[in-house]
Design an enzyme around this catalytic site. Structure first.
Site, PDB file in Angstrom:
ATOM      1  CG  HIS A 422      -2.256   0.647   0.946  1.00  0.00           C
ATOM      2  ND1 HIS A 422      -2.407   1.756   0.151  1.00  0.00           N
ATOM      3  CD2 HIS A 422      -3.508   0.339   1.375  1.00  0.00           C
ATOM      4  CE1 HIS A 422      -3.680   2.111   0.107  1.00  0.00           C
ATOM      5  NE2 HIS A 422      -4.365   1.256   0.833  1.00  0.00           N
ATOM      6  NE  ARG A 423       6.004   0.010   2.351  1.00  0.00           N
ATOM      7  CZ  ARG A 423       7.137  -0.627   2.663  1.00  0.00           C
ATOM      8  NH1 ARG A 423       7.877  -0.175   3.668  1.00  0.00           N
ATOM      9  NH2 ARG A 423       7.519  -1.683   1.972  1.00  0.00           N
TER      10      ARG A 423
END
Length: 449
Positions: A422-423
């Site tokens: 998700h980064r």
């Protein structure tokens, strides 16, 4: 002056290794390019070459020694006119690593290579000057003996072109050099990038202490299985991945009927060339094309930034005894299905023999893990850092499906799960990438357009 032969870093992430076998013995004469030893890394056994001429004066690390730190002395090389009496007597032979090393890794050819025979020792020579850097902070690769001669003559190694492996500066280069004296390094020269916090040898909390577990099974029959370098690395990297990467998962079912029919046609036409395409070859091509269609998702996490790659470098997990490799198919979007198939078969075969070079299994932005051949319907794969995503592929099975007009039919359906960092990739972007993969696989002829 005797020259130390140091434990090489045979991959960018290597911090220690096993000196598996000496290919030389004390007293042997060696020339640049001669094989000195076999070094076991976490992934493979690789040969180590000499970069200077001389005589093996002393072997400091016996073959079979594990956990030898990168850049620690493993032998001493004598130049013309030198003898074993010139070797300083110390007790500083390298010891097994207790924690992960913070030493900056050298290239595979940065030190001298493996040797033939057996040998032991507990002495080391006077150390060479530290590895030099150019004005912009880039490391200059030179042998220890070349660094000493350059220091004695006041030569600037940045102005000397190396003739050794990968442009490394060796003894003959500095002896014949007419370079200007080395200028003082600018005070503002950039420092080396900090080492990653989590490494293969890093001590992460992994559960109860060994003694606690042994007591728990006291009186029960069991076999202790020693962890090799690969198993230790797999354990450390996957622990790091699950502890530090914010995974999220996207799932889709893919209808394979059109792909299977198209594959059958192609295989008939390719039979004369000895090429047989697998479903996995189509999956590799579909993912490579999807990364071009959704370029924002073709990215990796680099701690304080993201790197978005232009080519589609796709890694594919290959199971081997005791672990796995993820060889990388570079520029996969540019290659035909038959080329991808041939390259993948070659990489997989050499992976199972542990014969891959580091550049063949490092890098990539995206990975594929296919357990469909084992009958697994679906699963969630763990991201291999620094990749941004990994696609877990299940088996294609016949299932009842509802068509566009509401009619009931039977189709071959494959379930896939996209694990996403998700980064690097947000939810909508991940969904867009997975949709592109699905479209490519359900419309396989489009991939060839």
């Amino acid at each position: 002056m005797p020259t130390e032969i140091l434990m090489p870093a045979l991959s960018p992430t290597m911090e220690e290794g096993t000196l598996a076998k000496w290919l030389v013995k004390e007293g042997d004469e060696v020339s640049s390019g001669d094989l000195l030893a076999e070094i076991e890394t976490d992934k493979a056994t690789m040969e180590f070459e000499a970069v200077d001429d001389g005589v093996i004066g002393k072997i400091l690390v016996a073959e079979g020694t594990e956990n030898v730190k990168v850049n620690s002395p493993i032998a001493v090389l004598l130049a013309d006119g030198e003898s074993a009496d010139d070797i300083g007597s110390t007790d500083s032979a390298p010891k097994p690593a207790e924690t992960s090393s913070q030493t900056a890794p050298a290239e595979a050819s940065e030190q001298t290579a493996p040797a033939k025979g057996h040998g032991r020792g507990e002495t080391e020579a006077t150390p060479a000057p530290a590895a030099p850097t150019s004005g912009d902070g880039t490391r200059i690769f030179a042998s220890p003996l070349a660094r000493r001669i350059a220091a004695d003559k006041g030569l600037d190694l940045a102005a000397i072109k190396g003739s050794g492996p990968r442009g490394r500066i060796v003894k003959s280069d500095v002896e014949n050099a007419t370079a200007a004296p080395r200028a003082d390094a600018p005070a503002s020269a950039p420092s080396a990038a900090p080492a990653a916090a989590a490494t293969a040898g890093g001590a992460m909390p992994t559960g109860p202490a060994t003694e606690t577990v042994l007591k728990m099974y006291e009186g029960r029959e069991f076999e202790e299985v020693k962890l090799d370098g690969m198993r230790k690395t797999v354990a450390a990297r996957l622990t790091e991945a699950k502890q530090t990467i914010p995974h999220f998962y996207l799932r889709r079912d893919i209808r394979l009927d059109a792909l299977l029919a198209f594959r059958g046609q192609l295989n008939k036409q390719l039979e004369a060339r000895g090429v047989k395409l697998s479903v996995n070859d189509f999956i590799i091509k579909a993912c490579a094309n999807a990364l071009q269609q959704v370029p924002a998702a073709n990215a990796v996490w680099a701690n304080d930034r993201m790197l978005r790659l232009k080519p589609s470098d796709v890694a594919v997990a290959v199971a081997i005894e005791g672990g796995l490799f993820t060889p990388v198919l570079k520029d996969a979007e540019m290659k035909s299905l038959s080329a991808l198939s041939t390259e993948m078969k070659d990489l997989a075969a050499r992976a199972r023999e542990r014969k891959l070079a580091p550049h063949e299994y490092q890098g990539g932005t995206f990975a594929i893990s296919n357990l469909g051949m084992f009958g697994i319907d679906n699963f969630d794969a763990v991201i291999n850092p620094p990749h941004g995503a990994i696609l877990a592929v299940g088996a294609g099975v016949k299932k009842p499906v509802v068509g566009k007009d509401g009619e009931l039919a039977v189709a071959t359906v494959m379930s896939v799960t996209l694990s996403v960092d998700h980064r690097v990739i947000d939810g909508a972007l991940g969904a867009e990438l997975l949709q592109a993969i699905v479209d490519n696989l359900e419309n396989p002829m489009v991939m060839l357009a």
